[in-house]
Design a protein around this motif. Sequence first.
Motif: not given
Length: 311
Positions: A24, A32, A45-46, A51, A121, A163-164
Amino acid sequence: MSSGRTRTWRPDWACPAGRIMAQQRHGGSDPTYRTDESGRIWRGIRTPEGTATLAVRPRPADGEIEAAAWGEGADWALESVPGLLGAHDDVSGFEPRHPVLAEAWRHHSTWRLGRSGLVMEALVPAIIEQKVTGKEAFAGFRALVHRFGERAPGPGHDLKLWVQPTPEQLRQIPSWEWLRLHIDPARSRTVVTVARVADALERAAGVPVNEADRRLRSQPGVGVWTSAEVRQRALGDADAVSFFDYHVAKDIGWALTGTPFTDEELEAYLEPWRPHRGRVQALVGLAGLHRPRRGARMSLPTHLPSSVPHS
């Protein structure tokens, strides 16, 4: 760990959590993703519920995985841990069929393909990685997250874990900001396009992989390579091969036959391994097998990226 929701999971095999979760990661400086000095792996992580900061600590002596999570998406993140660590990857029926693969499988037989369950993601960085060097792609993704993402909740904030951006944020980024991130109009247009249908694309995590592939590739700018990269990470698709990558066909051909393949040759050669063709690609990578690199390394462009053929 500071206060957070926790769970302990006991996999039914010797799960190499660090190697599996590394699937990942997008480059060594992915904002992240972190690994601390104790070997604990952190992700920002979203989730569909908000989040989350997820921390995973392998305890091989006890045969357990200790996980903790913080934020609105903490429960979702903890529920995702077995899948993220490969519990849904079915290796039955896989036969190495080649001495090189048999040796790689002997060393990496506990490795599994994890699934995050999060399509966007995986999709956003995959698009950013299209047709450019890895170094430039990772720098562009890192800049995007730092400029438009947010700090992960709980201890993730102090760890400088990010987080993205949300799909809404991605849709609102103006063209000149993308250029400042060194992400050219073709790729930024594709990111904005998929962000407009993010909810529909996320539902692809719950359909058969062939249908997920169709849905992903129905989006302008999302081709065979990008779909495969997403299905590997978000869906744990062991048959997804990164065709049209600059290196994959050449490296697999060199590793297994001594001669680099074209993508057409690779597709024909891998057919006997279906539905584990992506596992062959992964094993070659895990074994560190690649053709000798010749010539000067590609330099980063100073303006717009040069083409490396995949999309």
